[in-house]
Design an enzyme around this catalytic site. Structure first.
Site, PDB file in Angstrom:
ATOM      1  N   HIS A  90       9.907  -9.167   0.301  1.00 38.78           N
ATOM      2  CA  HIS A  90       9.603  -7.765   0.593  1.00 38.78           C
ATOM      3  C   HIS A  90       8.946  -7.099  -0.629  1.00 38.78           C
ATOM      4  O   HIS A  90       7.856  -6.539  -0.542  1.00 38.78           O
ATOM      5  CB  HIS A  90      10.892  -7.039   0.989  1.00 38.78           C
ATOM      6  N   GLU A  91       9.613  -7.207  -1.764  1.00 36.30           N
ATOM      7  CA  GLU A  91       9.073  -6.566  -2.970  1.00 36.30           C
ATOM      8  C   GLU A  91       7.772  -7.237  -3.417  1.00 36.30           C
ATOM      9  O   GLU A  91       6.887  -6.574  -3.955  1.00 36.30           O
ATOM     10  CB  GLU A  91      10.107  -6.554  -4.100  1.00 36.30           C
ATOM     11  N   GLU A 115       4.687  -0.057   3.099  1.00 33.54           N
ATOM     12  CA  GLU A 115       5.767  -0.778   3.769  1.00 33.54           C
ATOM     13  C   GLU A 115       5.204  -1.861   4.700  1.00 33.54           C
ATOM     14  O   GLU A 115       5.846  -2.892   4.911  1.00 33.54           O
ATOM     15  CB  GLU A 115       6.634   0.225   4.531  1.00 33.54           C
ATOM     16  N   HIS A 161       5.013  -5.564  -1.650  1.00 32.53           N
ATOM     17  CA  HIS A 161       4.636  -4.320  -2.330  1.00 32.53           C
ATOM     18  C   HIS A 161       3.836  -4.644  -3.595  1.00 32.53           C
ATOM     19  O   HIS A 161       2.835  -4.005  -3.909  1.00 32.53           O
ATOM     20  CB  HIS A 161       5.892  -3.537  -2.744  1.00 32.53           C
TER      21      HIS A 161
HETATM   22 ZN    ZN Z   1       9.804  -1.448   0.939  1.00 34.17          ZN
END
Ligand code: ZN
Length: 506
Positions: A270-271, A300, A274
């Site tokens: 997830h990170e 996101e 980003h």
């Molecule tokens: Zn996030």
């Protein structure tokens, strides 16, 4: 103009970049506080950050900034360039936002939310909403005043003005238009999965792996999917996040728990999503709107795509399973590839949003959206939030919320004065699905390539179609441009139905 004089565009760019040099120093202080600062440093750090924030706000709302923007707007030759026009449009937007709030309101909000955050933590520990309610009432009053300063279109509502801070152009009517058809379809899918005869194995989610090995695994995965460790770091923090100063210095964190490798893996991917977005922003534009991410929802979408569309796919687990054996060793080989794929995709309604699976997650967001909209709109009193929360959890997720700690006190957002924020999580899921479908159409064999560890095709596609533009397009415009269609719930439902029904044998 003499040959040495700065053009209006150069002068504005320098003003923007110098402000960014200051504001990104604050990002570094944030990162330091979350990862390595001793707790004794807290008070001084708060003062450092408050001073930088004040200077940044003064520069961003200064008459000088306004004049610089106006002089580029008046420069017809410069404005003939589409990129310059977008840069100036966004600089103007930021300037209007920065100057619309009286500094007394900014200060009142900062003071109230820093107290409210503390009160919220205490109230949550005691599972007592009544303790937090007076603070939330004050915050709601300030948020309404803020919304009135920003303004919203006729026919719109106050909530729109708050959401626009996080997702430009986002309104309650737009969100409801996307959420309303999605809700019953998610509920139906979740009910069907819950009553399916086949229930996928969850055994791997309780398997012990040392933190040292999880760290190796996380770094290997982040690097394989395209996070550049020469221009970024991966550290640990209680709440994973992605920060840093600019595209060549991206700081992300993850967390490890010995009994849940998937938690570390999911938050690392997830990170990394980003982080890959941040690393993909154009260096030549850094410090200006064309070197910044579009919105929280689009940010996101990047994290969710790597976490869900890639990290929870069968092809990804085909690739990762043998590597798990090499990196983790022990008896991890007793889990088949199917066991690992299943464990990453188990669906089960629960009380806590941040622990939710891919299918139920969006229902958690819908509860919060309905409550925020009613509270800011004035049809729901703050005192009525727990009852309304519990009613919606029963209706949407079929759960009896046992207490406020696992109910309306679980998230930090409202205590920070952030309303209009939650929908960006679901918008991110929707954008991710729609972008990913477009990528699959344009890059044949994309998903099969994951089996061989080929992730660069997707990363480069995202870079060219999304990252490289900075804030040149509004979110809805970007979706239309990249996918040829307006945002809809269909791609997310196709993604969830297409994966989960076969896994549950229905
Ligand atoms: Zn996030």
């Amino acid at each position: 103009m003499s040959s040495t004089a700065l053009s209006p565009l150069d002068a504005l760019t320098i003003h923007l970049q110098e402000t960014a040099l200051l504001s990104t120093s604050n990002n570094l202080l944030d990162w330091d506080q979350e990862t390595t600062m001793p707790s004794g440093g807290l008070e001084w750090r708060a003062r450092q950050q408050a001073l930088i924030a004040r200077i940044v706000h003064e520069r961003a709302s200064s008459i000088e900034r306004g004049d610089l923007i106006a002089s580029v707007e008046a420069d017809r030759a410069a404005m003939a360039d589409a990129a310059t026009m977008a840069l100036v449009r966004e600089a103007r937007r930021d300037y209007e936002k920065a100057t619309k709030l009286p500094s007394s309101l900014v200060e009142e909000m900062a003071k109230t939310s820093s107290m409210a955050k503390h009160e919220w933590a205490e109230a949550r520990a005691a599972s007592d909403f009544k303790r937090f309610a007076p603070w939330l009432e004050r915050l709601v009053g300030l948020l309404r005043a803020q919304a009135d300063c920003y303004g919203f279109s006729s026919g719109g509502e106050r909530w729109d003005a708050l959401a626009d801070l996080y997702e430009p152009g986002c309104t309650a009517a737009y969100v409801a238009g996307v959420f309303d058809p999605l809700r019953p379809r998610l509920q139906k899918l979740i009910a069907d999965l819950g009553s399916a005869r086949v229930q996928p194995s969850n055994a791997f989610n309780d398997y012990f792996v040392s933190i040292e090995k999880q760290e190796k695994l996380s770094r290997m995965v982040a690097e394989s999917i395209g996070f550049d460790f020469n221009r970024g770091r991966l550290d640990r923090s209680t709440h994973p996040f992605c920060g840093g100063t600019h595209c060549n210095d991206v700081r992300m964190t993850t967390r490890y728990s010995e009994r849940c490798v998937n938690d570390a893996l999911g938050s690392t991917m997830h990170e990394s999503g980003h982080g890959i977005y941040e690393q993909g922003l154009p260096f030549s534009r850094i410090g200006t709107p064309l070197g910044e991410a579009i919105s929280l929802g689009i940010h996101e979408s990047q994290s969710r795509m790597w976490e869900n569309q890639v990290g929870r796919s069968r092809s990804f687990w085909n690739w990762l399973t043998p590597r798990m054996g090499e990196l983790i060793g022990g008896d991890v080989s007793r889990f088949s590839q199917e066991d690992l794929y299943s464990a990453a995709n188990v669906v089960e309604p629960g009380f806590i949003r941040v622990e939710a699976d891919e299918a139920t997650y969006n229902l958690h967001v819908m509860v919060r959206f309905e409550i925020e909209r009613a509270v800011i709109g004035g049809s729901l009193e703050v005192a009525g939030i727990p009852a309304e929360w519990n009613r919606l959890y029963k209706e949407l997720l079929g759960l009896e919320v046992p207490d406020d700690r696992r109910g309306c006190l679980q998230d930090i957002h409202w205590s920070m004065g952030a309303m209009g924020y939650f929908p960006t999580y679901t918008l991110g899921n929707l954008y991710a699905s729609q972008f990913f479908e477009a990528a699959c159409e344009q890059l044949p064999g994309l998903v099969d390539g994951f089996t061989r560890g080929e992730f660069n095709g997707l990363r480069e596609w995202l870079r060219a179609n999304i990252h490289a533009h900075g804030r040149r397009f509004a979110p809805a415009e970007l979706v239309q441009q990249v996918t040829g269609k307006p945002l809809s719930a269909e791609p997310l439902m196709r993604h969830l139905e297409g994966k989960l029904r076969p896994l549950y044998g229905i």
